[in-house]
Write a protein that holds these residues in place. Structure first.
Motif, PDB file in Angstrom:
ATOM      1  N   PHE A   1      39.593   0.136 -30.649  1.00 57.24           N
ATOM      2  CA  PHE A   1      40.053  -0.500 -31.886  1.00 57.24           C
ATOM      3  C   PHE A   1      40.978  -1.648 -31.524  1.00 57.24           C
ATOM      4  CE2 PHE A   1      42.876  -1.262 -35.400  1.00 57.24           C
ATOM      5  CZ  PHE A   1      42.100  -1.054 -36.527  1.00 57.24           C
ATOM      6  N   LEU A   2      40.684  -2.820 -32.057  1.00 54.84           N
ATOM      7  CA  LEU A   2      41.565  -3.970 -31.876  1.00 54.84           C
ATOM      8  C   LEU A   2      42.167  -4.345 -33.230  1.00 54.84           C
ATOM      9  CD1 LEU A   2      39.575  -6.308 -29.449  1.00 54.84           C
ATOM     10  CD2 LEU A   2      41.144  -4.442 -28.903  1.00 54.84           C
ATOM     11  N   PHE A   3      43.416  -4.784 -33.202  1.00 59.25           N
ATOM     12  CA  PHE A   3      44.106  -5.186 -34.419  1.00 59.25           C
ATOM     13  C   PHE A   3      43.835  -6.655 -34.710  1.00 59.25           C
ATOM     14  CE2 PHE A   3      46.380  -1.569 -32.735  1.00 59.25           C
ATOM     15  CZ  PHE A   3      46.621  -0.799 -33.859  1.00 59.25           C
ATOM     16  N   SER A   4      44.079  -7.049 -35.957  1.00 55.84           N
ATOM     17  CA  SER A   4      43.889  -8.452 -36.348  1.00 55.84           C
ATOM     18  C   SER A   4      45.091  -9.270 -35.855  1.00 55.84           C
ATOM     19  CB  SER A   4      43.745  -8.557 -37.867  1.00 55.84           C
ATOM     20  OG  SER A   4      42.580  -7.899 -38.296  1.00 55.84           O
ATOM     21  N   LEU A   5      45.211  -9.305 -34.547  1.00 52.71           N
ATOM     22  CA  LEU A   5      46.294 -10.026 -33.876  1.00 52.71           C
ATOM     23  C   LEU A   5      45.681 -10.926 -32.807  1.00 52.71           C
ATOM     24  CD1 LEU A   5      48.654  -6.939 -33.297  1.00 52.71           C
ATOM     25  CD2 LEU A   5      48.900  -8.658 -35.099  1.00 52.71           C
ATOM     26  N   SER A   6      46.512 -11.631 -32.079  1.00 52.01           N
ATOM     27  CA  SER A   6      46.002 -12.447 -30.975  1.00 52.01           C
ATOM     28  C   SER A   6      45.553 -11.541 -29.837  1.00 52.01           C
ATOM     29  CB  SER A   6      47.090 -13.402 -30.484  1.00 52.01           C
ATOM     30  OG  SER A   6      48.142 -12.666 -29.865  1.00 52.01           O
TER      31      SER A   6
ATOM     32  N   GLU B   1      39.069  -8.577 -38.006  1.00 54.66           N
ATOM     33  CA  GLU B   1      39.403  -7.183 -38.275  1.00 54.66           C
ATOM     34  C   GLU B   1      38.628  -6.253 -37.355  1.00 54.66           C
ATOM     35  OE1 GLU B   1      39.769  -4.093 -42.058  1.00 54.66           O
ATOM     36  OE2 GLU B   1      38.750  -6.002 -42.283  1.00 54.66           O
ATOM     37  N   ARG B   2      39.364  -5.316 -36.742  1.00 51.20           N
ATOM     38  CA  ARG B   2      38.827  -4.346 -35.788  1.00 51.20           C
ATOM     39  C   ARG B   2      38.230  -5.030 -34.552  1.00 51.20           C
ATOM     40  NH1 ARG B   2      38.173   0.800 -38.028  1.00 51.20           N
ATOM     41  NH2 ARG B   2      36.631   1.294 -36.438  1.00 51.20           N
ATOM     42  N   GLY B   3      38.462  -6.332 -34.388  1.00 51.12           N
ATOM     43  CA  GLY B   3      37.983  -7.043 -33.211  1.00 51.12           C
ATOM     44  C   GLY B   3      36.509  -7.391 -33.267  1.00 51.12           C
ATOM     45  N   TYR B   4      35.924  -7.403 -34.487  1.00 52.87           N
ATOM     46  CA  TYR B   4      34.484  -7.623 -34.582  1.00 52.87           C
ATOM     47  C   TYR B   4      34.052  -9.053 -34.300  1.00 52.87           C
ATOM     48  CZ  TYR B   4      33.410  -2.937 -36.233  1.00 52.87           C
ATOM     49  OH  TYR B   4      33.242  -1.575 -36.320  1.00 52.87           O
ATOM     50  N   THR B   5      35.013  -9.981 -34.126  1.00 51.89           N
ATOM     51  CA  THR B   5      34.617 -11.332 -33.710  1.00 51.89           C
ATOM     52  C   THR B   5      34.288 -11.367 -32.223  1.00 51.89           C
ATOM     53  OG1 THR B   5      36.966 -11.854 -33.457  1.00 51.89           O
ATOM     54  CG2 THR B   5      35.909 -12.522 -35.507  1.00 51.89           C
ATOM     55  N   LEU B   6      34.586 -10.275 -31.518  1.00 52.55           N
ATOM     56  CA  LEU B   6      34.241 -10.156 -30.101  1.00 52.55           C
ATOM     57  C   LEU B   6      33.046  -9.223 -29.959  1.00 52.55           C
ATOM     58  CD1 LEU B   6      37.817  -9.615 -28.573  1.00 52.55           C
ATOM     59  CD2 LEU B   6      36.597 -11.778 -28.919  1.00 52.55           C
ATOM     60  N   SER B   7      32.361  -9.330 -28.851  1.00 52.09           N
ATOM     61  CA  SER B   7      31.249  -8.415 -28.589  1.00 52.09           C
ATOM     62  C   SER B   7      31.802  -7.046 -28.211  1.00 52.09           C
ATOM     63  CB  SER B   7      30.374  -8.950 -27.461  1.00 52.09           C
ATOM     64  OG  SER B   7      31.086  -8.879 -26.224  1.00 52.09           O
ATOM     65  N   GLY B   8      30.925  -6.045 -28.202  1.00 57.73           N
ATOM     66  CA  GLY B   8      31.357  -4.697 -27.829  1.00 57.73           C
ATOM     67  C   GLY B   8      31.933  -4.647 -26.427  1.00 57.73           C
ATOM     68  N   GLY B   9      31.276  -5.345 -25.481  1.00 58.42           N
ATOM     69  CA  GLY B   9      31.764  -5.367 -24.110  1.00 58.42           C
ATOM     70  C   GLY B   9      33.102  -6.072 -23.985  1.00 58.42           C
ATOM     71  N   GLN B  10      33.282  -7.149 -24.766  1.00 57.87           N
ATOM     72  CA  GLN B  10      34.551  -7.866 -24.728  1.00 57.87           C
ATOM     73  C   GLN B  10      35.684  -6.995 -25.282  1.00 57.87           C
ATOM     74  OE1 GLN B  10      33.335 -11.309 -26.965  1.00 57.87           O
ATOM     75  NE2 GLN B  10      33.022 -12.553 -25.114  1.00 57.87           N
ATOM     76  N   ARG B  11      35.394  -6.273 -26.353  1.00 55.62           N
ATOM     77  CA  ARG B  11      36.417  -5.377 -26.918  1.00 55.62           C
ATOM     78  C   ARG B  11      36.798  -4.310 -25.894  1.00 55.62           C
ATOM     79  NH1 ARG B  11      33.049  -5.535 -31.455  1.00 55.62           N
ATOM     80  NH2 ARG B  11      32.382  -3.363 -31.192  1.00 55.62           N
ATOM     81  N   GLN B  12      35.816  -3.782 -25.185  1.00 52.90           N
ATOM     82  CA  GLN B  12      36.119  -2.752 -24.195  1.00 52.90           C
ATOM     83  C   GLN B  12      36.984  -3.305 -23.062  1.00 52.90           C
ATOM     84  OE1 GLN B  12      32.320  -1.010 -23.039  1.00 52.90           O
ATOM     85  NE2 GLN B  12      32.655   0.690 -24.462  1.00 52.90           N
ATOM     86  N   ARG B  13      36.719  -4.529 -22.663  1.00 51.46           N
ATOM     87  CA  ARG B  13      37.519  -5.116 -21.583  1.00 51.46           C
ATOM     88  C   ARG B  13      38.965  -5.358 -22.034  1.00 51.46           C
ATOM     89  NH1 ARG B  13      33.645  -9.903 -19.670  1.00 51.46           N
ATOM     90  NH2 ARG B  13      32.346  -9.258 -21.434  1.00 51.46           N
ATOM     91  N   VAL B  14      39.142  -5.793 -23.283  1.00 54.59           N
ATOM     92  CA  VAL B  14      40.503  -5.958 -23.813  1.00 54.59           C
ATOM     93  C   VAL B  14      41.215  -4.607 -23.870  1.00 54.59           C
ATOM     94  CG1 VAL B  14      41.844  -6.593 -25.859  1.00 54.59           C
ATOM     95  CG2 VAL B  14      39.953  -8.045 -25.122  1.00 54.59           C
ATOM     96  N   ALA B  15      40.481  -3.560 -24.250  1.00 52.50           N
ATOM     97  CA  ALA B  15      41.081  -2.221 -24.321  1.00 52.50           C
ATOM     98  C   ALA B  15      41.472  -1.710 -22.935  1.00 52.50           C
ATOM     99  CB  ALA B  15      40.106  -1.249 -24.982  1.00 52.50           C
ATOM    100  N   ILE B  16      40.640  -1.994 -21.933  1.00 52.14           N
ATOM    101  CA  ILE B  16      40.984  -1.595 -20.553  1.00 52.14           C
ATOM    102  C   ILE B  16      42.232  -2.334 -20.100  1.00 52.14           C
ATOM    103  CG2 ILE B  16      40.214  -1.685 -18.149  1.00 52.14           C
ATOM    104  CD1 ILE B  16      37.331  -1.307 -19.197  1.00 52.14           C
ATOM    105  N   ALA B  17      42.293  -3.634 -20.417  1.00 52.00           N
ATOM    106  CA  ALA B  17      43.479  -4.419 -20.047  1.00 52.00           C
ATOM    107  C   ALA B  17      44.726  -3.861 -20.731  1.00 52.00           C
ATOM    108  CB  ALA B  17      43.269  -5.886 -20.429  1.00 52.00           C
TER     109      ALA B  17
END
Length: 585
Positions: free
Chosen positions: A431-436, A479-495
């Motif tokens: 889950f990503l927030f609507s933040l930078s 919202e929820r990071g949907y402007t990124l791909s699934g793989g990109q969201r996962q990489r941000v979450a790992i970071a």
């Protein structure tokens, strides 16, 4: 700006009435509220003087012609201006009181919600919580702040009646003869409207749930061309609310005209009786005019009294819905003296049995030991209990029986804040927030420098795609990071997890949406990052399993095999079957 803690809380005694339970909140803001009510009452005192001044002016300057009319006019203008200024201050303090109460009530509810464990959210709908945290709180706030003000406004009846008695006792009694009837009607209306108020609030919550699910799941709705079906579902919920509002309207249309017009009956009686008294010489024309003004002055308070009755019933229904949340205890809480110590990463599951709140058995006598600094891969079919390991290690749930320990400490003995700072979890659907991007990566460490954030992104294989975004690390994700791909969201979450640098890291199929080439790049970074760190990898891909020194095979909530990838492949046919199933999936 730092968040101010609520000045009071709701009384936890569920045997008390909803209003008595809310009294600590009112008392915490009594200074503002009393100031507002005092000013409001002062305004009423000024207001009731104006009709009396009109009476004297008419009798003195118009009928008897013994006084100057302009003198009375200027006095009336002066009193009107004074009343306006006093009412302005009263309203200002009243609105401040209302907003302060709403602030505290929202924080009380939210603070309770964040303390609730995962099991609570497994069974409660998001829309229901949004409704109780929104419209229900507003209904309670309106009554707690504006209710006392309306009562003070209704005191104008007492003050006006006192003045009328001082002017003409028989006429005053005639003017107030309808008031007891209004009181009886008000009680009857209160009883009739409460069940409907509860129904309206409940159905508004159901509608909020439908809307929330449609917004959150809009991609699925569109993917299956189900817009029409969802609109019908929304229409059905709206129809149920419309029916409830119609019942509310019927009750209001039945009772409000009576409450509004009974004072006017008093006006007719004053004109009749007072007119006869003027003819007989027992009173004056100015008295009749003053009494008419007083009766007209009584109509708004009694109309507000009807509104207050309806506000009270809605607030009562809303408060009970809020209290249902506040009275639900969390079954995952700190002990009275929790331990907060640095953890080394020795993770053990000892005879662990665990069932989810819906009764699904996830772990059945699980025994597993992960040594400090060891990296293991957990493999198994769907429903084998793999993902549950991380949730229990971070104590998102408590075990049904057995225990989970870290460095020999039962996780239930550790403070939740300390435990979760040291057990990092990267879920398969982050889950990503609507933040930078920067703020999403630094979520667990808000004051991290840009250099630390970039280093974590590099280790997670996210730096390259982030720099290609329009504003780089300052790009705000949807919202929820949907402007990124699934793989990109996962990489941000790992970071995000790597930046916190926890001694225990759980990767719950955290690279499932990342293509193999990028995954290999991430793995090379992760090998360095995982050195000396206890890491549990819920794995499906062979490339992911290769990160682990040891592989654990799970089935039906138990460990059925344990060893290296090569040894299990050679000796355990069920391991080969699971890998084959993942390849063909």
């Amino acid at each position: 700006m730092s968040r101010r803690a609520p000045r009071a809380s709701i009384d936890p005694d569920a045997s008390k009435s909803w209003l008595r339970r809310a009294l600590p909140l009112v008392k915490a803001h009594r200074a503002l509220l009393i100031t507002s009510l005092t000013l409001s009452f002062a305004g009423l005192i000024v207001q009731v003087q104006i009709p009396n001044l009109v009476r004297v002016g008419i009798d003195d300057a118009v009928v008897d012609r013994t006084g100057e009319l302009s003198t009375y006019v200027w006095w009336i203008v002066g009193l009107a201006l004074a009343q306006g200024f006093i009412n302005y201050l009263a309203r200002l303090y009243l609105l401040r009181t209302a907003y302060e109460m709403e602030y505290d009530l929202r924080n009380i509810v939210y603070a309770h919600l964040v303390r609730m464990p995962f099991g609570f959210y497994d069974r409660v709908q998001t829309g229901e919580l949004m409704s109780r945290s929104g419209s229900d709180i507003r209904a309670v706030q309106m009554y707690l702040s504006f209710g006392p003000s309306i009562l003070v406004q209704c005191l104008i009846a007492v003050v006006a009646f006192g003045l009328m008695l001082s002017i003409n006792v028989p006429l005053a009694i005639v003017a107030m003869v309808t008031m007891p009837i209004i009181g009886v009607l008000g009680v009857s209306m209160r009883k009739a409207i409460f069940p409907v108020s509860w129904l309206i609030q409940a159905r508004l919550a159901q509608l909020a749930t439908v809307v929330d699910e449609n917004i959150q799941g809009v991609r699925i709705v569109k993917a299956f061309a189900a817009e029409g079906r969802q609109l019908r579902s929304l229409a059905e919920s709206a129809d149920r609310i419309r029916w409830a509002y119609r019942q509310d309207a019927r009750i209001r249309s039945r009772w409000n005209p009576l409450l509004d017009n009974l004072p006017r009956l008093g006006l007719a009686l004053v004109l009749l009786v007072g007119g006869l008294m003027v003819i007989d010489g027992h009173t004056t024309v100015g008295t009749i005019v003053a009494f008419n003004s007083y009766i007209l002055m009584l109509q708004p308070p009694f109309r507000m009294l009807g509104m207050m009755i309806m506000m009270g019933q809605r607030a009562s229904a809303s408060a009970r819905r809020i209290y249902e949340i506040l009275d639900t205890p969390s079954d995952v809480v700190d002990k009275p003296d929790p331990i907060a110590v640095p953890l080394g990463g020795d993770l053990a599951f000892e005879d662990v049995v665990f069932s989810y709140p819906n009764g699904t058995l996830a772990l059945d006598g699980l025994n597993l030991h992960v040594r400090p600094g060891e990296t293991i891969a957990v493999v198994g079919g769907t429903g084998s209990g793999k993902s549950t390991l991380g949730r229990l290690a971070a104590r998102f749930y408590d075990v049904t029986s057995g225990r989970v320990t870290i460095d020999g400490h039962d996780v239930r003995d550790l403070s939740l804040a300390s435990l979760r700072e040291q057990v990092g979890i990267v879920p398969d659907e982050p889950f990503l927030f609507s933040l930078s991007i920067h703020d999403n990566i630094a979520y667990g460490k808000p004051h991290a420098s840009r250099e630390d954030v970039v280093a974590a992104a590099v280790a997670a294989g996210a730096d390259a795609f982030i720099r290609n975004l329009p504003e780089g690390y300052d790009t705000v994700v949807g919202e929820r990071g949907y402007t990124l791909s699934g793989g990109q969201r996962q990489r941000v979450a790992i970071a995000r997890a790597l930046l916190v640098n926890p001694p225990i890291l759980v990767l719950d199929d955290a690279t499932s949406a990342i293509d193999v080439t990028v995954e290999q790049m991430i793995h090379s970074s992760l090998r360095d990052k995982m050195r000396g760190r206890t890491t549990v990898i819920v794995a499906h891909r062979l490339s992911t399993i290769s990160l682990a020194e040891r592989v654990v095979l799970m089935e039906n909530g138990r460990v059925i095999a344990d060893g290296t990838h090569e040894s299990l492949l050679a000796s355990e046919p069920r391991y080969a079957e699971v890998l084959a199933a993942q390849v063909t999936a």
